[in-house]
Design an enzyme around this catalytic site. Sequence first.
Site, PDB file in Angstrom:
ATOM      1  N   GLN A 278     -12.943  37.036  43.804  1.00 37.64           N
ATOM      2  CA  GLN A 278     -13.215  35.663  44.246  1.00 37.64           C
ATOM      3  C   GLN A 278     -14.544  35.192  43.689  1.00 37.64           C
ATOM      4  O   GLN A 278     -15.525  35.932  43.823  1.00 37.64           O
ATOM      5  CB  GLN A 278     -13.218  35.597  45.782  1.00 37.64           C
ATOM      6  CG  GLN A 278     -11.838  35.843  46.358  1.00 37.64           C
ATOM      7  CD  GLN A 278     -11.734  35.657  47.869  1.00 37.64           C
ATOM      8  OE1 GLN A 278     -10.662  35.718  48.419  1.00 37.64           O
ATOM      9  NE2 GLN A 278     -12.838  35.462  48.548  1.00 37.64           N
TER      10      GLN A 278
ATOM     11  N   ARG B 298      -7.032  40.656  52.668  1.00 42.98           N
ATOM     12  CA  ARG B 298      -7.741  40.714  51.392  1.00 42.98           C
ATOM     13  C   ARG B 298      -6.729  40.724  50.266  1.00 42.98           C
ATOM     14  O   ARG B 298      -5.702  41.436  50.346  1.00 42.98           O
ATOM     15  CB  ARG B 298      -8.620  41.975  51.293  1.00 42.98           C
ATOM     16  CG  ARG B 298      -9.899  41.929  52.113  1.00 42.98           C
ATOM     17  CD  ARG B 298     -10.875  40.842  51.649  1.00 42.98           C
ATOM     18  NE  ARG B 298     -12.074  40.757  52.443  1.00 42.98           N
ATOM     19  CZ  ARG B 298     -12.297  39.866  53.421  1.00 42.98           C
ATOM     20  NH1 ARG B 298     -11.367  38.977  53.730  1.00 42.98           N
ATOM     21  NH2 ARG B 298     -13.434  39.851  54.060  1.00 42.98           N
TER      22      ARG B 298
ATOM     23  N   HIS C  96     -10.217  30.760  49.866  1.00 44.66           N
ATOM     24  CA  HIS C  96     -10.558  31.587  51.038  1.00 44.66           C
ATOM     25  C   HIS C  96     -11.280  30.731  52.085  1.00 44.66           C
ATOM     26  O   HIS C  96     -12.501  30.604  52.069  1.00 44.66           O
ATOM     27  CB  HIS C  96     -11.430  32.751  50.587  1.00 44.66           C
ATOM     28  CG  HIS C  96     -11.575  33.826  51.606  1.00 44.66           C
ATOM     29  ND1 HIS C  96     -12.042  35.078  51.312  1.00 44.66           N
ATOM     30  CD2 HIS C  96     -11.304  33.847  52.933  1.00 44.66           C
ATOM     31  CE1 HIS C  96     -12.069  35.806  52.419  1.00 44.66           C
ATOM     32  NE2 HIS C  96     -11.625  35.072  53.414  1.00 44.66           N
TER      33      HIS C  96
ATOM     34  N   ASN D 166     -14.638  35.024  63.447  1.00 40.75           N
ATOM     35  CA  ASN D 166     -13.603  34.136  62.915  1.00 40.75           C
ATOM     36  C   ASN D 166     -12.205  34.751  62.998  1.00 40.75           C
ATOM     37  O   ASN D 166     -11.279  34.268  62.368  1.00 40.75           O
ATOM     38  CB  ASN D 166     -13.944  33.705  61.481  1.00 40.75           C
ATOM     39  CG  ASN D 166     -14.154  34.885  60.543  1.00 40.75           C
ATOM     40  OD1 ASN D 166     -13.794  36.014  60.876  1.00 40.75           O
ATOM     41  ND2 ASN D 166     -14.719  34.637  59.384  1.00 40.75           N
TER      42      ASN D 166
HETATM   43  P1  NAD Z   1     -10.390  44.568  63.396  1.00 34.11           P
HETATM   44  O1  NAD Z   1     -11.364  45.629  63.014  1.00 34.11           O
HETATM   45  O2  NAD Z   1     -10.368  44.049  64.779  1.00 34.11           O
HETATM   46  O3  NAD Z   1      -8.906  45.068  63.070  1.00 34.11           O
HETATM   47  C1  NAD Z   1      -8.598  45.830  61.965  1.00 34.11           C
HETATM   48  C2  NAD Z   1      -7.376  46.663  62.308  1.00 34.11           C
HETATM   49  O4  NAD Z   1      -6.907  47.269  61.109  1.00 34.11           O
HETATM   50  C3  NAD Z   1      -7.668  47.796  63.291  1.00 34.11           C
HETATM   51  O5  NAD Z   1      -6.788  47.722  64.382  1.00 34.11           O
HETATM   52  C4  NAD Z   1      -7.441  49.058  62.461  1.00 34.11           C
HETATM   53  O6  NAD Z   1      -6.949  50.138  63.214  1.00 34.11           O
HETATM   54  C5  NAD Z   1      -6.431  48.562  61.457  1.00 34.11           C
HETATM   55  N1  NAD Z   1      -6.345  49.379  60.248  1.00 34.11           N
HETATM   56  C6  NAD Z   1      -7.330  49.812  59.446  1.00 34.11           C
HETATM   57  N2  NAD Z   1      -6.848  50.531  58.426  1.00 34.11           N
HETATM   58  C7  NAD Z   1      -5.511  50.563  58.583  1.00 34.11           C
HETATM   59  C8  NAD Z   1      -4.470  51.162  57.852  1.00 34.11           C
HETATM   60  N3  NAD Z   1      -4.697  51.893  56.763  1.00 34.11           N
HETATM   61  N4  NAD Z   1      -3.216  50.973  58.295  1.00 34.11           N
HETATM   62  C9  NAD Z   1      -2.967  50.253  59.421  1.00 34.11           C
HETATM   63  N5  NAD Z   1      -3.918  49.671  60.168  1.00 34.11           N
HETATM   64  C10 NAD Z   1      -5.182  49.822  59.746  1.00 34.11           C
HETATM   65  O7  NAD Z   1     -10.654  43.385  62.359  1.00 34.11           O
HETATM   66  P2  NAD Z   1     -10.064  41.905  62.361  1.00 34.11           P
HETATM   67  O8  NAD Z   1     -11.045  40.966  62.969  1.00 34.11           O
HETATM   68  O9  NAD Z   1      -8.667  41.920  62.866  1.00 34.11           O
HETATM   69  O10 NAD Z   1     -10.077  41.632  60.773  1.00 34.11           O
HETATM   70  C11 NAD Z   1      -9.245  42.384  59.913  1.00 34.11           C
HETATM   71  C12 NAD Z   1      -9.506  42.036  58.469  1.00 34.11           C
HETATM   72  O11 NAD Z   1      -9.124  40.683  58.213  1.00 34.11           O
HETATM   73  C13 NAD Z   1     -10.971  42.081  58.048  1.00 34.11           C
HETATM   74  O12 NAD Z   1     -11.404  43.378  57.736  1.00 34.11           O
HETATM   75  C14 NAD Z   1     -10.974  41.194  56.837  1.00 34.11           C
HETATM   76  O13 NAD Z   1     -10.607  41.889  55.669  1.00 34.11           O
HETATM   77  C15 NAD Z   1      -9.884  40.170  57.149  1.00 34.11           C
HETATM   78  N6  NAD Z   1     -10.474  38.868  57.534  1.00 34.11           N
HETATM   79  C16 NAD Z   1     -10.190  37.777  56.749  1.00 34.11           C
HETATM   80  C17 NAD Z   1     -10.762  36.562  57.045  1.00 34.11           C
HETATM   81  C18 NAD Z   1     -10.443  35.327  56.239  1.00 34.11           C
HETATM   82  O14 NAD Z   1     -11.195  34.372  56.270  1.00 34.11           O
HETATM   83  N7  NAD Z   1      -9.333  35.296  55.541  1.00 34.11           N
HETATM   84  C19 NAD Z   1     -11.636  36.429  58.136  1.00 34.11           C
HETATM   85  C20 NAD Z   1     -11.863  37.554  58.942  1.00 34.11           C
HETATM   86  C21 NAD Z   1     -11.291  38.773  58.610  1.00 34.11           C
END
Ligand code: NAD
Length: 399
Positions: free
Chosen positions: A313, A284, A332, A146
Amino acid sequence: MKILCVLYDDPKTGMPKSYALDKLPKIDKYPDGMTLPSPKGRDFNEGELLGCVSGELGLRKFLESNGHQLVVTSDKDGDGCRADKELVDSDIVISQPFFPYYLTREKMETAPNLKMAITAGIGSDHVDLQAAMDRKVDVVEVTYCNSRSVAEHIVMMIVSMVRDYHTQYAIVNNGGWDIADAVQRSYDVEGMHIGTVAAGRIGLDALRKMKPFDVHLHYFDRHRLPDTVEKELNLTFHESVESMVEVCDVVTINCPLHPETEHLFDEKMINKMKKGAYIVNTARGKICDKDAIAAALKSGQLSGYAGDVWFPQPAPNDHPWRTMPHHGMTPHTSGTSLSAQTRYADGVREILECFFDKKEIRNQYLIVQNGELAGMGAHSYSKGTATDGSEEAAKYKKK
Ligand code: NAD
C-alpha cells in the site's frame, strides 16, 4: 526525543473547512467492557480529519510543549524518501496501516535510537516483528479503536456485493434504467452460509452484525469462543479453514497478517471453496494471493471479492485488483472513518503519555515488548515477518 509520524496526504482540495457532522455519537465502552483510549489531554476536536499530514494526529502541541521534536511526512517509499532520512535519528515511529511505513529489518538497522513503533490503528504487520524482537524495539497498536468500524464495512461489503449494488449504481449514473442488466447477478443474503476466518474483535462483531439477516454463521479461529457466545449466535465452529470454506457462500477474513496467514487464500484454498462463493477481506491484502483471486473471479470459481486491504500500500497502479471483474474494492479506509480517527489519535496520545511518564502501556496494546511477542501480539500473531515485497509500494504514481 524525536518522533517520526508517517501519515497519508491531505485531501486534494485542502483540509476541510467544515464537517458533515458537528458531533460524534457518544460511546462509553467497547462490547467486552474495555474502556476507550483515555489520554490526559486532547488538542483536537472530535470528528476532525487527523490521519493526514496536516491533521498530525493532533499531536504537535502536546509533543512540542514537552520538549520533543515531531516530524510528519507522507513521503514514505522509494530510495531517499523523507521518512527514511528522518528515521536514522528517530526514537519513536508512528504509522497507520492505511498508508503504512514499512519498517523492515534493513530500515530498523539504520535507526540505532529507535525504541518504539506505534501503529495508529490495528495491525502491525508493516513492521518486521522479528527484527523488532531481535532489536528490542517495542511495537504497540490501539487495540479495538477501529475493530467495529471495520465490522460495519464488512456488512456493507457483503450485502452490496451479493446484491450487486455497484452495477446498479453505475447504471443510474450512466442515465439508464436497465433492470435486467442490473439484477442478473443480484441475490438475497438471507439463508446464506457466512463464515469468518478468525473471530476476534472484528470477526465476532461482524458475526453479530450479520445475525439479523437470518443467515447461518460459521467460524474458524485458533482460539475457540466461549460456549455461551456460540449458542447465542448459533455458530458452527470449524477445526480448519478448509472445512469452513467448503460450506460457505461468503467468507470474510479477519485474522492478522503473520507468517501463518500469509497467502492462506492461494489457488489451492480458493479451489476448496464452494463454487461461486464471495470473499470479503478487510484484514490484510497479503493473506490472499492476488493473482489467484483475479483468476478465480475470471473463471467464476469466485462470484465476487471485496475489501479495503491491498499489498503493498499504496497498491501499484497496475495491481490486478484494480481491474479484475466483480470486485468491490475500496482503498484502505474501513478503519479510518472520522469516528475511528478520534479514537486512535486519543490512543496514540495515551501510549505516548505512558511512555514519557514511564508508566505501563495497557497490556491489550502490546504486540512486541522486551524482545518478545506480548499482550495482543502473543494472542494473535506468530513470530517472523510479513514485510517482504513491501518496496513495491514505490511503484504507485499519484493520479
Ligand atoms: P483481534 O486480535 O481481536 O483478533 C484477531 C483474531 O485472529 C484472534 O481471535 C486470533 O486468535 C485470530 N488468529 C490469529 N491467527 C490466526 C490463524 N492463523 N488462524 C485463525 N485465527 C487466527 O484483532 P481484530 O481487532 O479483530 O483485528 C484483526 C485484524 O484485522 C488486524 O490484525 C488487522 O490486520 C485487521 N484490521 C484491518 C483494519 C482495516 O482498516 N481494514 C482495521 C483494523 C484491523
